[in-house]
Design an enzyme around this catalytic site. Structure first.
Site, mmCIF file in Angstrom:
data_model
loop_
_atom_site.group_PDB
_atom_site.id
_atom_site.type_symbol
_atom_site.label_atom_id
_atom_site.label_comp_id
_atom_site.label_asym_id
_atom_site.label_seq_id
_atom_site.Cartn_x
_atom_site.Cartn_y
_atom_site.Cartn_z
ATOM 1 C CE1 TYR A 1 -3.970 1.705 -0.275
ATOM 2 C CE2 TYR A 1 -3.316 3.042 1.584
ATOM 3 C CZ TYR A 1 -3.997 2.687 0.468
ATOM 4 O OH TYR A 1 -5.341 3.644 -0.066
ATOM 5 C CE LYS B 1 -7.589 2.633 1.431
ATOM 6 N NZ LYS B 1 -7.410 3.254 2.818
#
Length: 600
Positions: free
Chosen positions: A138, A212
């Site tokens: 991420y 996510k």
């Protein structure tokens, strides 16, 4: 245009798919088939082709994996059998290989390949090396991966829908849902219009949805087979990306808000009908659309916006801890804190609105709480006498924090606002690298014994202030939290750990808690409850060290605590349907959340 079609074959003994290039130029599938690897099952429909498919395959390996000891049946081969390799050996091999890759992006690409081919291996290494790998899968690395999505593209990863499918979305999702063995639990949906602080990246936004969901699984314990990443391709206004010959999205300008809203209406209705128990998370829509969609759908569907509500929650949690420490140092009441925001986008307004709850907890009314905030956008402090406000051209979401008390004087810069307001806290969501100048930071340190400074823009290349500069310019007195990770710093003989106001600390708990409670919708109270639960998740040792957030290596325990707080508030708000969790105290709910988590 001539298309190169493909066919798929599934061998039941090893669940391996092989792509076979057909000599024919006509793609023919007489029936819908199902594959199931990675996050979720994806149907193969007759609409699939190499150019701009409506639905693409997710987690389809490009080669057969080596047989492991966990295989249910040995591979039937005429030659000598392959060596039996244990899952532990595969895990060690992957860790060693990652150490040898020279750049974060190469590690990201390799991990994406592993996730598609062997989800258990991927989430095993995430479990063991979460602190090191979270910045790889991420932010900040995912930002570069989204920018280069079409260049590094190696296979479809989720559900791709484009604006041309608007009238067919109900049909597409009905067919899709009817073929699923495991229905989605979490959908992360983006249109790619405002990816982190990097702007409009079009179909490259799929990288955010996937990233996510990686964190939902690794940090929240959501089953990966219940995760569905979605990108809604409405075009892109990024000409550099759009004109790239490798770009795989729609090569047209982004549609306007009215047409985008019609598309979203169709998607939200169809997705909620097809997946009635799923939580839908909106991610990285541009500011005006983000606020419009949140207001439009919040009371109707089981959804939340992570940029507005998730960010607001995590920053409220950090501010709860920081404000207490600052008030202890200064002797000033908690209700007297004053907060300046640099940034007027959806994230900034969402965070400020959520932080208002802090002041209302101290007994202030909503109007009094709003008066504790000053927002600065690209034109300066937002005031009632500013030209764009007077003319009515200011974005609607900014109107909530217009100042009416400046007596006609304008404050065009951060430094001028600091002199005028003399704030106790400075929050950055401007996506402008280095926007917190040395003068501004030193002035904050002169005004406050323990200045609260939160440079929250992601990725690091957009962050307003580095941790090392914050320490130096405040003589180490800063209460610091950033959006992207910074390493600990030695300062005057002490190792200082920065806070990271990362949504990763709350959104898995919000989504997981909503799922476990069987919520009809996600209320504002549930978002605030997630912030309070996060602030209460600090251990005594973390508090003693002055940390504002729990350490990331405890994310599973933290997510369980946040989820428990969300469930409890859902019960109080009357939106839960899971009767088995009713009547349990917060400790018992936390234990139930721990038990429900998926592990590789």
């Amino acid at each position: 245009m001539t298309r190169t079609p493909f066919t798929l074959s599934l061998r039941s003994t090893d669940s391996v798919f092989k792509i076979r290039q057909s000599l024919s130029t006509v793609l023919s599938h007489s029936s819908t088939k199902i594959i199931s690897r990675g996050y979720i099952t994806i149907p193969i429909t007759s609409t699939i082709a190499y150019h701009r498919p409506t639905i693409r395959l997710f987690n389809m390996p490009i080669a057969a994996p080596v047989r492991t000891l966990s295989s249910s049946q040995p591979l039937k081969r005429s030659t000598s059998p392959l060596p039996a390799i244990t899952p532990a050996q595969n895990l060690l091999r992957l860790k060693a290989h990652l150490q040898n890759l020279p750049t974060p992006l190469l590690k990201h690409v390799h991990l994406s390949k592993i996730r598609r081919e062997d989800p258990n291996l991927f989430f095993s290494v995430m479990r063991d090396e979460l602190t090191d790998l979270a910045p790889i899968v991420y932010t900040p690395t995912v930002g570069e991966a989204c920018q280069k999505y079409s260049q590094i593209y190696s296979g479809p990863e989720g559900l791709y829908l484009n604006i041309e499918d608007k009238d067919r979305i109900p049909e597409i999702l009905r067919q899709y849902a009817s073929k699923l063995v495991t229905p989605p639990q979490i959908l992360v949906v983006t249109d790619g219009s405002r990816i982190l602080g990097l702007g409009d990246l079009g179909i490259g936004g799929m990288g955010i949805s996937v990233g996510k969901l990686n964190l939902y699984v690794a940090g929240g314990g959501v089953n990966p087979h219940g995760c569905l990443p979605v990108v809604l391709d409405m075009g892109t206004n990024n000409e550099t990306i759009r004109n790239d010959p490798l770009y795989i999205g729609l090569k047209q300008s982004r549609v306007g808000l009215e047409e985008a809203t019609e598309f979203m209406d169709a998607f939200m209705a169809a997705a909620s009908e097809a997946f009635p128990k799923a939580v839908i998370q909106h991610e990285d829509f541009y500011s005006e659309a983000a606020f419009d969609f949140l207001a439009r759908y919040k009371e109707k569907y089981r959804m939340f916006n992570d940029d507005i509500e998730g960010t607001g929650s995590v920053i409220l949690a950090g501010f709860l801890a920081a404000a207490k420490q600052a008030s202890e140092a200064s002797g000033k009441p908690l209700r007297d804190h004053k907060v300046v925001f640099l940034g007027g986008g959806s994230a900034a307004v969402g965070v400020a609105k959520e932080m208002m709850n802090f002041f209302m907890m101290q007994g202030l009314t909503e109007d009094e709480a709003r008066e504790r905030f000053w927002l600065i956008d690209t034109k300066g402090l937002i005031t009632s006498t500013r030209a764009d406000v007077v003319s009515g051209k200011i974005a609607s979401h900014k109107k909530f924090f217009i100042r009416n008390d400046t007596e006609g004087k304008e404050y065009p810069s951060l430094e001028s606002v600091i002199e005028y307001v003399q704030p106790t806290a400075l929050v950055g969501l401007s996506t402008t690298f280095g926007a917190f100048s040395e003068f501004a930071v030193r002035r904050m340190a002169e005004l406050n014994q323990s200045p609260i400074i939160f440079p929250l823009s992601n990725p690091t290349s957009k962050c307003e202030l580095a941790f090392s500069d914050a320490l130096e310019w405040t003589d180490g007195r800063v209460l610091f939290a950033s959006g992207s990770p910074y390493p600990p710093q030695q300062f005057k003989g002490t190792l200082r750990e920065p806070g990271q106001g990362n949504n990763f600390l709350v959104f898995p708990g919000i989504g997981f808690g909503a799922l476990q409670a069987g919520c009809k919708r996600i209320t504002t109270g549930m978002i605030t409850a997630s912030a309070i639960a996060l602030s209460e998740a600090l251990t005594p040792e973390e508090k003693q060290k002055g940390l504002l957030y729990p350490r990331l290596e405890r994310i599973r325990a933290v997510s369980a605590r946040v989820a428990a707080g969300v469930v409890k508030q859902a019960q109080e708000d009357g939106v839960d349907t899971n009767e088995t969790l009713r009547g349990l105290d917060i400790e018992a709910l936390t234990e139930e959340m721990n038990k429900a988590q998926w592990w590789p």
